[in-house]
Every structure is written in structure tokens, then in C-alpha cells.
Write a protein that holds these residues in place. Structure first.
Motif, PDB file in Angstrom:
ATOM      1  N   ILE A 123      83.734 -94.626  25.644  1.00 56.95           N
ATOM      2  CA  ILE A 123      84.523 -93.511  26.165  1.00 56.95           C
ATOM      3  C   ILE A 123      83.581 -92.631  26.980  1.00 56.95           C
ATOM      4  O   ILE A 123      82.592 -92.130  26.459  1.00 56.95           O
ATOM      5  N   LEU A 124      83.876 -92.449  28.278  1.00 53.86           N
ATOM      6  CA  LEU A 124      83.127 -91.546  29.138  1.00 53.86           C
ATOM      7  C   LEU A 124      83.984 -90.308  29.363  1.00 53.86           C
ATOM      8  O   LEU A 124      85.028 -90.373  30.015  1.00 53.86           O
ATOM      9  N   ASP A 125      83.565 -89.196  28.808  1.00 48.46           N
ATOM     10  CA  ASP A 125      84.361 -87.965  28.836  1.00 48.46           C
ATOM     11  C   ASP A 125      83.951 -87.100  30.031  1.00 48.46           C
ATOM     12  O   ASP A 125      82.874 -86.505  30.044  1.00 48.46           O
ATOM     13  N   LEU A 126      84.842 -87.018  31.034  1.00 46.73           N
ATOM     14  CA  LEU A 126      84.602 -86.198  32.222  1.00 46.73           C
ATOM     15  C   LEU A 126      85.509 -84.978  32.254  1.00 46.73           C
ATOM     16  O   LEU A 126      85.622 -84.307  33.288  1.00 46.73           O
ATOM     17  N   ARG A 127      86.138 -84.654  31.143  1.00 48.94           N
ATOM     18  CA  ARG A 127      87.047 -83.509  31.113  1.00 48.94           C
ATOM     19  C   ARG A 127      86.295 -82.210  31.400  1.00 48.94           C
ATOM     20  O   ARG A 127      85.214 -81.978  30.878  1.00 48.94           O
ATOM     21  N   ASP A 128      86.887 -81.386  32.256  1.00 50.03           N
ATOM     22  CA  ASP A 128      86.344 -80.070  32.622  1.00 50.03           C
ATOM     23  C   ASP A 128      85.009 -80.151  33.354  1.00 50.03           C
ATOM     24  O   ASP A 128      84.338 -79.134  33.528  1.00 50.03           O
ATOM     25  N   ASN A 129      84.628 -81.348  33.804  1.00 50.78           N
ATOM     26  CA  ASN A 129      83.376 -81.503  34.546  1.00 50.78           C
ATOM     27  C   ASN A 129      83.631 -81.126  36.010  1.00 50.78           C
ATOM     28  O   ASN A 129      84.401 -81.787  36.690  1.00 50.78           O
ATOM     29  N   PRO A 130      82.982 -80.054  36.521  1.00 54.77           N
ATOM     30  CA  PRO A 130      83.283 -79.571  37.870  1.00 54.77           C
ATOM     31  C   PRO A 130      82.639 -80.371  38.987  1.00 54.77           C
ATOM     32  O   PRO A 130      82.893 -80.114  40.169  1.00 54.77           O
ATOM     33  N   GLY A 131      81.798 -81.342  38.641  1.00 54.84           N
ATOM     34  CA  GLY A 131      81.148 -82.148  39.663  1.00 54.84           C
ATOM     35  C   GLY A 131      79.724 -81.709  39.925  1.00 54.84           C
ATOM     36  O   GLY A 131      79.095 -81.041  39.105  1.00 54.84           O
ATOM     37  N   GLY A 132      79.207 -82.089  41.106  1.00 57.37           N
ATOM     38  CA  GLY A 132      77.822 -81.767  41.444  1.00 57.37           C
ATOM     39  C   GLY A 132      77.306 -82.673  42.539  1.00 57.37           C
ATOM     40  O   GLY A 132      77.961 -82.833  43.574  1.00 57.37           O
ATOM     41  N   LEU A 133      76.174 -83.312  42.291  1.00 56.01           N
ATOM     42  CA  LEU A 133      75.502 -84.100  43.321  1.00 56.01           C
ATOM     43  C   LEU A 133      76.197 -85.434  43.565  1.00 56.01           C
ATOM     44  O   LEU A 133      76.477 -86.195  42.637  1.00 56.01           O
ATOM     45  N   LEU A 134      76.454 -85.727  44.845  1.00 63.80           N
ATOM     46  CA  LEU A 134      77.100 -86.989  45.239  1.00 63.80           C
ATOM     47  C   LEU A 134      76.258 -88.184  44.811  1.00 63.80           C
ATOM     48  O   LEU A 134      76.786 -89.198  44.332  1.00 63.80           O
ATOM     49  N   SER A 135      74.938 -88.058  44.963  1.00 63.61           N
ATOM     50  CA  SER A 135      74.049 -89.174  44.613  1.00 63.61           C
ATOM     51  C   SER A 135      74.175 -89.553  43.146  1.00 63.61           C
ATOM     52  O   SER A 135      74.106 -90.746  42.790  1.00 63.61           O
ATOM     53  N   LEU A 192      87.927 -90.196  30.293  1.00 65.15           N
ATOM     54  CA  LEU A 192      88.810 -89.072  29.980  1.00 65.15           C
ATOM     55  C   LEU A 192      88.740 -88.044  31.107  1.00 65.15           C
ATOM     56  O   LEU A 192      87.650 -87.664  31.533  1.00 65.15           O
ATOM     57  N   THR A 193      89.909 -87.611  31.597  1.00 62.39           N
ATOM     58  CA  THR A 193      89.964 -86.647  32.692  1.00 62.39           C
ATOM     59  C   THR A 193      90.867 -85.475  32.318  1.00 62.39           C
ATOM     60  O   THR A 193      91.746 -85.589  31.472  1.00 62.39           O
ATOM     61  N   SER A 194      90.632 -84.336  32.986  1.00 64.95           N
ATOM     62  CA  SER A 194      91.487 -83.162  32.804  1.00 64.95           C
ATOM     63  C   SER A 194      91.774 -82.555  34.173  1.00 64.95           C
ATOM     64  O   SER A 194      91.229 -82.986  35.187  1.00 64.95           O
ATOM     65  N   SER A 195      92.603 -81.537  34.190  1.00 66.14           N
ATOM     66  CA  SER A 195      92.948 -80.877  35.453  1.00 66.14           C
ATOM     67  C   SER A 195      91.763 -80.133  36.050  1.00 66.14           C
ATOM     68  O   SER A 195      91.809 -79.717  37.202  1.00 66.14           O
ATOM     69  N   ARG A 196      90.694 -79.973  35.273  1.00 65.63           N
ATOM     70  CA  ARG A 196      89.496 -79.307  35.766  1.00 65.63           C
ATOM     71  C   ARG A 196      88.348 -80.286  36.027  1.00 65.63           C
ATOM     72  O   ARG A 196      87.212 -79.868  36.278  1.00 65.63           O
ATOM     73  N   SER A 197      88.646 -81.576  35.998  1.00 70.24           N
ATOM     74  CA  SER A 197      87.658 -82.582  36.417  1.00 70.24           C
ATOM     75  C   SER A 197      87.702 -82.637  37.940  1.00 70.24           C
ATOM     76  O   SER A 197      88.757 -82.915  38.514  1.00 70.24           O
ATOM     77  N   ALA A 198      86.575 -82.373  38.592  1.00 71.95           N
ATOM     78  CA  ALA A 198      86.607 -82.225  40.047  1.00 71.95           C
ATOM     79  C   ALA A 198      85.429 -82.916  40.725  1.00 71.95           C
ATOM     80  O   ALA A 198      84.424 -83.239  40.093  1.00 71.95           O
ATOM     81  N   SER A 199      85.609 -83.160  42.033  1.00 69.62           N
ATOM     82  CA  SER A 199      84.533 -83.583  42.921  1.00 69.62           C
ATOM     83  C   SER A 199      83.864 -84.876  42.437  1.00 69.62           C
ATOM     84  O   SER A 199      84.475 -85.929  42.443  1.00 69.62           O
ATOM     85  N   GLY A 205      94.302 -88.945  30.125  1.00 69.88           N
ATOM     86  CA  GLY A 205      94.247 -87.479  30.128  1.00 69.88           C
ATOM     87  C   GLY A 205      95.208 -86.863  31.107  1.00 69.88           C
ATOM     88  O   GLY A 205      96.404 -87.172  31.109  1.00 69.88           O
ATOM     89  N   GLU A 206      94.680 -86.015  31.995  1.00 68.43           N
ATOM     90  CA  GLU A 206      95.486 -85.300  32.978  1.00 68.43           C
ATOM     91  C   GLU A 206      95.059 -85.667  34.393  1.00 68.43           C
ATOM     92  O   GLU A 206      93.950 -86.159  34.606  1.00 68.43           O
ATOM     93  N   ARG A 207      95.954 -85.403  35.358  1.00 67.32           N
ATOM     94  CA  ARG A 207      95.579 -85.587  36.754  1.00 67.32           C
ATOM     95  C   ARG A 207      94.421 -84.650  37.087  1.00 67.32           C
ATOM     96  O   ARG A 207      94.403 -83.492  36.685  1.00 67.32           O
ATOM     97  N   THR A 208      93.427 -85.152  37.833  1.00 68.41           N
ATOM     98  CA  THR A 208      92.237 -84.367  38.137  1.00 68.41           C
ATOM     99  C   THR A 208      92.524 -83.274  39.161  1.00 68.41           C
ATOM    100  O   THR A 208      93.622 -83.195  39.724  1.00 68.41           O
ATOM    101  N   TYR A 209      91.525 -82.458  39.433  1.00 64.87           N
ATOM    102  CA  TYR A 209      91.695 -81.238  40.235  1.00 64.87           C
ATOM    103  C   TYR A 209      92.109 -81.511  41.679  1.00 64.87           C
ATOM    104  O   TYR A 209      92.956 -80.820  42.238  1.00 64.87           O
ATOM    105  N   GLY A 210      91.502 -82.506  42.307  1.00 59.84           N
ATOM    106  CA  GLY A 210      91.832 -82.810  43.697  1.00 59.84           C
ATOM    107  C   GLY A 210      90.875 -82.185  44.702  1.00 59.84           C
ATOM    108  O   GLY A 210      91.301 -81.600  45.691  1.00 59.84           O
ATOM    109  N   LYS A 211      89.556 -82.327  44.463  1.00 65.28           N
ATOM    110  CA  LYS A 211      88.557 -81.837  45.423  1.00 65.28           C
ATOM    111  C   LYS A 211      87.880 -83.045  46.060  1.00 65.28           C
ATOM    112  O   LYS A 211      86.992 -83.660  45.481  1.00 65.28           O
ATOM    113  N   GLY A 212      88.320 -83.357  47.277  1.00 68.30           N
ATOM    114  CA  GLY A 212      87.764 -84.504  47.992  1.00 68.30           C
ATOM    115  C   GLY A 212      86.870 -84.100  49.136  1.00 68.30           C
ATOM    116  O   GLY A 212      86.801 -84.795  50.154  1.00 68.30           O
TER     117      GLY A 212
END
Length: 551
Positions: free
Chosen positions: A228-240, A286-293, A312-319
Motif C-alpha cells: 500500500i503506497l499512501d499518497l493521501r494529502d500529499n501536496p507534491g513537490g519535485l518532478l524528478s 491511496l489518494t485523497s482530494s488533497r493529493s496533488a501535483s 480513495g478520492e479523486r485527486t486535486y487536479g494540479k497538472g
């Protein structure tokens, strides 16, 4: 002061005038840029000369720059020299300090969580300790951000903190030696059960992929057959880091993401460069509405290649992709330079900032305009609006009484009281509050204020107000009063009706005192609906494979 401001204004006008001459060519957009810079400089000169009060050039210019960039998107920002250190902390996860999360509880500055192994923890500071002063400066009335700045500083420097602790009659001073604090991207990894490993990824700062790889390898060695890889509420960061983490599960040379922007030379396709750690083990993200980027890049890659199931939930939508550009006087510009596209070809940006309403507001792309794409196995996925999970688990709604106890800080406060009478508890996964202990909590609440209104009570109140406006109230008053009596909430009754839910949150608070951040994660496993759904799908391989095949 006034002379300096006039000099600044003069040089702005001079630069703008030179620029105006350099770019004054018919049909050249740079003429418009130079013209407006000239107008801006002239305007500032007039404001500085004639405005009734003294003008602070730094504040006025910063406000003007911020307003200009705000009209583009929320991610394009000006970073002045005095904020560069905070920006580095965000991108590297490193800073000089004591290693503790602080916040306010009932207007008191409190240590919410000391990081294990860092100065605050080593000095014995605990969750719930109130910070009274820092280096002789009273901080009770200060904002959390200001207190954080006082606590931060160069490594190997000392800071004196006066603390008030529940159960200790006198305030006491602690002298801490600041260290270089590196916040882990993976605050926890471990086994949920005998065959399922769990990795919590909270950020994508430098070395995130190394931390995830280390966790993945160790969990496999411990016997993990599922991850299980939990990405809930993860706002993102470095593309690399998003690329390298995706590569842990995706074969070498596969496309991970591509970026497209105004400058064609900057457009790029990023492929997996390394041998993966595992391409076969059943995987749930695992994703939440605050998983972004960056979180959405990883989620999109796993979904597009049908490598795992999203729950989980549909992610934030920061592309959108940002880059930093150096400016004069050690300042920087963080600017959106491109959009990213997952392997299936979709961009999951939810908001179109280039098309604004008349009032300047922007709206999300409606579902009716989302375009369909296909995953490797032919499953239909959509762009424009985040990554939709394969198994949706809605945001959990808690009872009004539970919400009140949390918001008033009563669960937090009682956990401190509990620690005074209990020197140790069972392990984080095994700990469970007894019925007798819950009754002690109810007794403690007896003289505490935590009133609340239920949705049913609020709806009935709306009915009363509307009926009075429309002159119907007298006719229905007996029925309304009867209904009020029936639905009027009773605190003592609600404490028992929602006992299991309240205990769940209270147990996590108590566990945090003994086992810190890692303990909170482990204590949540039993009641985590997303984790439960993941284990359920792992236990049903036929259903797991059907989902990936789109059947």
C-alpha cells in the motif's frame, strides 16, 4: 528615507526609458511591455511624491508584484530574499531548528509533535507542552509562524525555551542546541498484517525516491506480498522524485510523464531510467482530494500502465509544472512553465486559469468536457479534473459531538491527563481504551464546554424561520415543538451513541503521547476505511485482476 525612495523611483524610470527606446518597434509586443513598465514607474514616482503618508517602497512593490502574479495562477510566486530560506525548506525538507511541529490549542502555543531523534525529542519535550517564551521573548500572543522563526536558526546555536507542562507545578527552562533538521518524506513504513506492507509518503522533496525504495526493499525482505503506497494529502513537490518513484514499479525505458509549455525547447519526455524494484507485486495507491501535483503523476502512471489499483478520492487536479528563475538582489521567481501529461496522454489540470470569469474567478472543468483516454489494458480514464480512483471511498463524516470534542481540543487535552496516570500502554497497534477508562473520560468532561448543533436541529431551525416569514408557524407550532423535543441532542446520550467513534480519535491522541508520529499511523490501521478496502482487494486476487483488466 525619502531621498532613497526618490532614487529608487528615478532608476526605475531610467531603466524603463532605456527599455522603451530599445523595444520601440512597430508591432513588437515588447513595446507594450516597456510602455507599461514606464507607466508603472511614473505612477510609483507620483504616489511616492504626493501621497499623504510616507510610502514603504518594499511593501508597495511586493503588493504590486503579488497582485500581478495572482492574476496568472496560485503557483506563480515572487520569493524575496528574506523568504528564500522558507522556500528551500519546502523543496529540500531541511532547516536549522529544534525538530518539532508547533501549533495553537485554545490560543496557547503547544508542541503538537516532536520529531523522533531531534533536539526537542532528545531534550524530553512532549506532545502538549506549552511554549511560554523563546530566548526571553514571551510568545503566548504571537502567531505560530513567528514562534517558528524564533525557534529556527543556524545549526549548533542554542535557544532557550521556557515550558509549562501539565502536572508540573512550575514552569521550567530547556536549553536546546539547534540541528540541521531533515524532515522525512516517508514518516512511516511497516507491515499492516503478515503479508501487506504499507508506505506513507507525505512529500516529494529531495531523496523521496531513495526513502521509498529503502522502505519497499525492507518490506519485501520482511515478507510483504502486497504494498500500500499512501499518497493521501500529499501536496507534491519535485518532478524528478515523482519520476524516480514511479520507476520503482514501472519497467526501464517506459514513459513516465511529458511536459509541454510555451518554450518548445523545454518540452520533454521523461522515461524510466533505472531497473525497477518490483513490477509484479499487487499494489494499491491511496489518494485523497488533497493529493496533488507529483502525487498525481505517480497515481496517473500506476493507473495508466494498469500497474496497481487506486483507492480513495479523486485527486486535486494540479497538472502544472513550476520552475524557479533567479532575479536580482537574491530574490527568485517561481513560475508555471508547462503542463504535464501522463503516459496515456491526459493532463489532469482541473482549473483553466487562462479563461477567467468577468469577476476574475475561475472554475473547474465540468465533467461533461473531460476527454476520455485509454490505459495499457484499454480501461477508460479521463483528463481535466484530477485522477479518479478505481475504488472510491468517500470522505468520512463524523458525528457533531466528535467534531466538537476535536475542535475544542478536549481529546487532545485529555490525552495529556491520561499520561499522568499511565506510564506506559500496549503497542500502538494493540492499544485499546477500556470501557472503565472511557467512563473516566466522560467524568472529566462533566464541567467542560463543548456544545454543538446537529444537522437535523439546524434544518428544523430553518423550517421555523421560513414558516414564520410565510405566516405558517402558528399553524404548525405544536408539531414543531414536539419534533424539537424528540430530536434535541443530549450530550450524555451522544457520548454513548458515538462511543466507538470518539474512542477511536481519543486512542490516537493517547498513542501519539507514547509512540509519536509512527504510533498514530499504526493506531489508525484498524479504523482506516481506505486501508481496509486495500486489504479486502488484496484478499480477492480475482477481483483485483478484473479491475485492472477493466472487466
Amino acid at each position: 528615507m525619502k531621498k532613497n525612495v526618490k532614487k529608487i523611483a528615478f532608476f526605475i524610470v531610467l531603466i524603463a526609458s532605456v527599455t522603451l527606446v530599445a523595444f520601440n518597434r512597430p508591432g513588437d509586443k515588447y513595446f507594450e511591455i516597456a510602455k507599461n513598465i514606464d507607466i508603472f514607474a511614473s505612477l510609483f514616482k507620483e504616489v511616492n511624491a504626493y501621497y499623504v503618508d510616507e510610502v514603504n517602497p518594499n511593501q508597495v512593490m511586493k503588493k504590486g508584484i503579488d497582485a500581478m502574479l495572482e492574476s496568472l495562477d496560485p503557483y506563480t510566486n515572487y520569493i524575496p530574499e528574506d523568504e528564500i530560506e522558507d522556500f528551500r525548506t519546502m523543496t529540500t525538507g531541511q532547516y536549522g531548528g529544534i525538530g518539532a511541529v508547533i501549533g495553537k490549542r485554545n490560543e496557547r502555543p503547544i508542541i503538537l509533535m516532536p520529531y523522533e531523534g531531534f533536539p526537542a525529542h532528545k531534550a524530553g519535550l512532549m506532545v502538549g507542552d506549552e511554549i511560554v517564551s523563546v530566548d526571553g521573548i514571551e510568545v503566548t500572543s504571537k502567531a505560530t509562524s513567528d514562534i517558528s522563526k524564533l525557534l529556527k536558526g543556524q545549526s549548533n546555536t542554542q535557544v532557550k525555551v521556557v515550558v509549562k507542562r501539565l502536572g508540573v507545578p512550575e514552569k521550567f527552562e530547556v536549553v536546546l542546541t539547534r540541528e540541521k533538521i531533515k524532515i522525512d518524506n516517508v514518516p512511516y513504513y511497516g507491515m499492516v498484517n503478515n503479508n501487506t506492507g504499507y508506505i506513507k509518503l507525505s512529500d516529494f522533496t529531495s531523496n523521496a525516491s531513495k526513502e521509498v525504495k529503502k522502505a519497499l526493499v525492507e518490506l519485501k525482505e520482511k515478507g510483504a506480498k502486497n504494498i500500500i503506497l499512501d499518497l493521501r494529502d500529499n501536496p507534491g513537490g519535485l518532478l524528478s522524485e515523482a519520476i524516480n518513484i514511479s520507476n520503482l514499479f514501472i519497467p526501464k525505458d517506459k514513459e513516465i510523464v511529458r511536459t509541454k509549455g510555451k518554450i518548445a525547447e523545454w518540452n520533454k519526455i521523461y522515461n524510466a531510467l533505472n531497473a525497477p524494484v518490483d513490477t509484479e507485486m499487487p499494489l494499491v495507491v491511496l489518494t485523497s482530494s488533497r493529493s496533488a501535483s507529483a502525487s498525481e503523476i505517480v497515481s496517473g502512471v500506476i493507473q495508466d500502465y494498469d500497474r496497481g489499483i487506486l483507492i480513495g478520492e479523486r485527486t486535486y487536479g494540479k497538472g502544472l509544472v513550476q520552475a524557479t528563475r533567479p532575479l536580482t538582489y537574491n530574490s527568485q521567481l517561481k513560475i508555471t512553465t508547462a503542463k504535464y501529461y501522463t503516459p496515456s496522454g491526459r493532463c489532469i489540470q482541473a482549473i483553466d486559469y487562462s479563461h477567467r470569469n468577468e469577476d476574475g474567478s475561475v472554475g473547474k472543468i465540468p465533467d461533461s468536457l473531460r476527454v476520455a483516454f485509454k490505459t495499457k489494458n484499454g480501461r477508460t480514464v479521463y483528463d481535466g479534473g484530477g485522477i479518479s480512483p478505481d475504488i472510491e471511498v468517500g470522505d468520512r463524516t463524523i458525528a457533531p459531538i466528535t467534531s466538537s470534542l476535536i475542535s475544542k481540543g478536549l481529546l487532545f487535552d485529555y490525552a495529556g491527563v491520561y499520561v499522568l496516570d499511565h506510564k506506559k500502554i500496549k503497542g500502538a497497534k494493540e492499544y485499546e481504551m477500556s470501557d472503565a477508562e472511557y467512563q473516566d473520560f466522560i467524568k472529566w468532561l462533566a464541567n467542560k464546554e463543548y456544545d454543538y448543533s446537529t444537522k437535523v436541529e439546524n434544518t428544523l431551525e430553518d423550517l421555523v424561520n421560513f414558516s414564520k416569514k410565510e405566516k405558517y408557524y402558528d399553524a404548525i407550532k405544536p408539531q414543531v415543538e414536539s419534533l424539537k423535543a424528540q430530536i434535541s441532542h443530549n450530550k450524555e446520550k451522544d457520548l454513548m451513541t458515538f462511543k466507538d467513534e470518539i474512542k477511536e480519535y481519543l486512542e490516537e491522541e493517547i498513542v501519539s503521547r507514547f509512540y509519536l508520529q509512527k504510533g498514530v499511523v499504526e493506531a489508525s490501521f484498524d479504523d482506516d476505511e481506505d486501508v481496509t478496502a486495500a486489504i479486502r482487494i488484496f484478499n480477492n486476487p480475482v477481483e483485483y485482476n478484473k479491475l485492472l483488466q477493466g472487466k
